[in-house]
Motif scaffolding. Structure first.
Motif, PDB file in Angstrom:
ATOM      1  N   VAL A 414      26.096   5.419  12.185  1.00 54.23           N
ATOM      2  CA  VAL A 414      26.728   5.716  11.228  1.00 54.23           C
ATOM      3  C   VAL A 414      26.130   6.571   9.815  1.00 54.23           C
ATOM      4  O   VAL A 414      26.618   7.658   9.428  1.00 54.23           O
ATOM      5  N   GLU A 415      25.125   5.765   9.576  1.00 52.22           N
ATOM      6  CA  GLU A 415      24.381   6.277   8.338  1.00 52.22           C
ATOM      7  C   GLU A 415      23.336   7.528   8.571  1.00 52.22           C
ATOM      8  O   GLU A 415      23.464   8.475   7.735  1.00 52.22           O
ATOM      9  N   HIS A 416      22.826   7.344   9.834  1.00 50.53           N
ATOM     10  CA  HIS A 416      21.825   8.399   9.946  1.00 50.53           C
ATOM     11  C   HIS A 416      22.391   9.423  10.982  1.00 50.53           C
ATOM     12  O   HIS A 416      21.718  10.438  11.419  1.00 50.53           O
ATOM     13  N   LYS A 417      23.629   9.254  11.446  1.00 45.73           N
ATOM     14  CA  LYS A 417      24.392  10.226  12.135  1.00 45.73           C
ATOM     15  C   LYS A 417      23.673  10.813  13.705  1.00 45.73           C
ATOM     16  O   LYS A 417      23.518  11.913  13.845  1.00 45.73           O
ATOM     17  N   GLN A 418      22.814   9.541  14.010  1.00 46.57           N
ATOM     18  CA  GLN A 418      22.383  10.083  15.044  1.00 46.57           C
ATOM     19  C   GLN A 418      23.032  10.036  16.630  1.00 46.57           C
ATOM     20  O   GLN A 418      24.168   9.415  16.578  1.00 46.57           O
ATOM     21  N   SER A 419      22.552  10.820  17.727  1.00 43.94           N
ATOM     22  CA  SER A 419      23.530  11.071  18.981  1.00 43.94           C
ATOM     23  C   SER A 419      23.482   9.608  19.703  1.00 43.94           C
ATOM     24  O   SER A 419      22.242   8.900  19.500  1.00 43.94           O
ATOM     25  N   LEU A 441      34.556   5.446  16.636  1.00 44.69           N
ATOM     26  CA  LEU A 441      35.505   6.521  16.465  1.00 44.69           C
ATOM     27  C   LEU A 441      36.866   6.165  16.707  1.00 44.69           C
ATOM     28  O   LEU A 441      37.666   6.723  16.150  1.00 44.69           O
ATOM     29  N   ASN A 442      36.998   5.237  17.687  1.00 48.53           N
ATOM     30  CA  ASN A 442      38.562   4.977  18.017  1.00 48.53           C
ATOM     31  C   ASN A 442      39.089   4.051  16.809  1.00 48.53           C
ATOM     32  O   ASN A 442      40.363   3.954  16.795  1.00 48.53           O
ATOM     33  N   ASN A 443      38.406   3.651  15.912  1.00 47.21           N
ATOM     34  CA  ASN A 443      38.945   2.897  14.447  1.00 47.21           C
ATOM     35  C   ASN A 443      38.888   3.848  13.481  1.00 47.21           C
ATOM     36  O   ASN A 443      39.154   3.075  12.209  1.00 47.21           O
ATOM     37  N   MET A 469      40.969  11.480  12.324  1.00 47.45           N
ATOM     38  CA  MET A 469      41.481  10.710  12.988  1.00 47.45           C
ATOM     39  C   MET A 469      41.827  10.821  14.402  1.00 47.45           C
ATOM     40  O   MET A 469      41.561  10.144  15.313  1.00 47.45           O
ATOM     41  N   THR A 470      42.378  12.004  14.736  1.00 48.64           N
ATOM     42  CA  THR A 470      42.551  12.632  15.984  1.00 48.64           C
ATOM     43  C   THR A 470      41.470  13.415  16.546  1.00 48.64           C
ATOM     44  O   THR A 470      41.432  14.499  15.980  1.00 48.64           O
TER      45      THR A 470
END
Length: 475
Positions: A414-419, A441-443, A469-470
């Motif tokens: 989330v914070e570092h956006k790593q794969s 991602l689903n939430n 969201m979609t």
């Protein structure tokens, strides 16, 4: 910002200040300026009955900033003289770029005043110092860095204004999260190496206080006190922000609520001297289950029945909020919000979420920090295994990995956006990483409906997170 009436009020107020200010006093402050249909993020100088303005040149448009949506960039430098010193003016982002300060120095500035509304996040003040030091050493000028103090929605401005001489040495350092006026004639050196827990806690208290008091809608705070650590910490924050006389706690037990939870909730409410009540929800849950039984016939119990308990509690809290005029503070933390471990219209019900950007592992650290000031959170609340107590013998780790592991994965994702692949390469279990990332991602839809809460990390679940969201995105 785009409402004509708002700008009209600003112009009227500035004119009022100009007419009331003695001519031997000069003041410098920030406000928007409307010029020929364009808006500029501006610094206003009122001096000897005259108003002059500087227009900010560098407009940030990343993270929580949207300045290019509202403002046009300025093009000219601004220098004025006060007490036989030529002072150059810049605004916030201007000082993070080399050109605005070097240009104003070329126009004769001997000292720089930088006006800022720089929002808090962990590590931000050290970044400010390092960047400003680079600017003063590049240009051989002293600098006065003025920062706003206070909360506004999910942003909290930490203050920490300082003065730096031409060598890059700080000669004055004002405190954080406190409104303070101080003369340059006298030194003031606040310790900037405070424990991270104190810094975060102070940010949460100020943000909660200002959200409630500045909006002018609520007369206090209301908390569903469960006997767990999240609600315990939220109660402590609320009392420190508003005073015990403005805080009410309600415990809503059901058959899965342990005696320990009841005892600890009551003990904390008593030690913090807040108004405390208990509402047993057993009959309400039974009534709902009876009415729903024809629709649920042939289907076994699942999280539906668990969420029903949370939603009944949310309904009760909102009813008391409506009647009392107190805002409901939701108690969920960032770890839970990330993976959707919360109930829409249940424990997510409320108007402000102090812990929204606080990982569960940090919740424990903050609870221990608060107890180091004075003991208000029962030790068992901190030591026991966390549980939503919505089912028999339930603990959080029944459906989530240990919080140390979960928070480490969430920080990277989330914070570092790593794969996913990058996170797995750092030693985390592949299935766990994939599951957690999928839950995040689903939430997205659930977080979009959550209450605002103060930003403390570099990437919070707030206005800067602009994920759809979609989406069919798979990281």
């Amino acid at each position: 910002m785009l409402r004509e009436g708002f700008i009209d009020q600003i112009e009227s107020t500035i004119e009022h200040i100009r007419t009331q200010l003695p001519e031997d006093i000069s003041i410098l402050f920030g406000a928007p300026e409307r010029v020929k249909g364009n808006l500029y993020n501006s610094a206003y100088l009122i001096q000897q009955g005259r108003v002059r303005t500087y227009h900010k040149q560098c407009l940030p448009n990343y993270g929580v900033f949207d300045e290019k949506r509202y403002f046009e960039p300025g093009t000219d430098s601004f220098v004025f003289e006060c007490q036989q010193t030529k002072i150059g003016v810049v605004i916030c982002e201007d000082a993070w770029e080399a050109a605005p300060i070097s240009t104003v120095v070329a126009h004769g500035a001997q000292t720089i005043i930088s006006l800022n509304a720089s929002p808090f996040q962990l590590g931000k003040h050290q970044q400010r110092i390092e960047t400003m030091r680079q600017r003063v050493q590049e240009n051989n000028v002293s600098l006065i860095y003025i920062n706003a103090v206070g909360g506004q929605d999910e942003l909290v401005f930490d203050g920490g204004s300082f003065v730096m001489d031409t060598s890059g040495t700080i000669t004055h350092q004002l405190p954080f999260f406190q409104v303070l006026t101080h003369s340059l004639d006298q030194p003031f050196m606040q310790n900037i190496n405070e424990p991270i827990e104190k810094t975060i806690y102070d940010a949460l208290v100020l943000s909660t206080k200002d959200y409630i008091e500045k909006n002018g809608v609520f007369n206090g705070a209301l908390i569903g006190l469960s006997g767990g650590i999240d609600s315990a910490l939220t109660l402590a924050i609320a009392v420190d922000a508003l005073g015990a006389e403005h805080v009410q706690a309600i415990m809503m037990p059901y058959e899965y609520t342990s005696s320990m939870s009841l005892e600890d909730a009551k003990a904390q409410a008593s030690s913090m001297k807040v108004d405390y009540h208990e509402i047993n929800i057993h009959s309400m849950v039974d009534s709902f289950n009876t009415q729903l039984s024809p629709l649920f016939a042939g289907v076994g119990a699942d999280t539906t029945e668990e969420n029903l308990q949370a939603r009944i509690r949310g309904t009760l809290l909102m009813a008391v909020s409506n009647k009392s005029g107190k805002i409901v503070l939701t108690t969920g933390n960032k770890s839970e919000m990330a993976v959707g471990y919360a109930t829409l219209y249940g424990d997510m019900s409320g108007g402000f979420a102090p812990l929204k950007d606080i990982a569960k592992t940090m919740v424990y650290r903050l609870a221990n920090y608060r107890n180091s000031i004075d003991y208000v959170i029962p030790g068992r609340v901190i030591d026991r295994e966390p549980s939503a107590e919505l089912a028999p013998n339930q603990i959080d780790q029944d459906s989530l990995p240990p919080y140390e592991e979960l928070d480490a994965i969430l920080e990277l994702f989330v914070e570092h956006k790593q794969s996913i692949q990058h996170i797995i390469q750092q030693g985390f279990n592949q299935d766990t990483v994939k599951r957690i990332s999928r839950m995040v991602l689903n939430n997205e839809y659930k977080r979009r409906q959550s209450a605002p809460g103060p930003k403390v990390s570099q990437n919070a679940f707030g206005k800067e997170r602009r994920y759809p969201m979609t989406s069919k995105f798979q990281p």
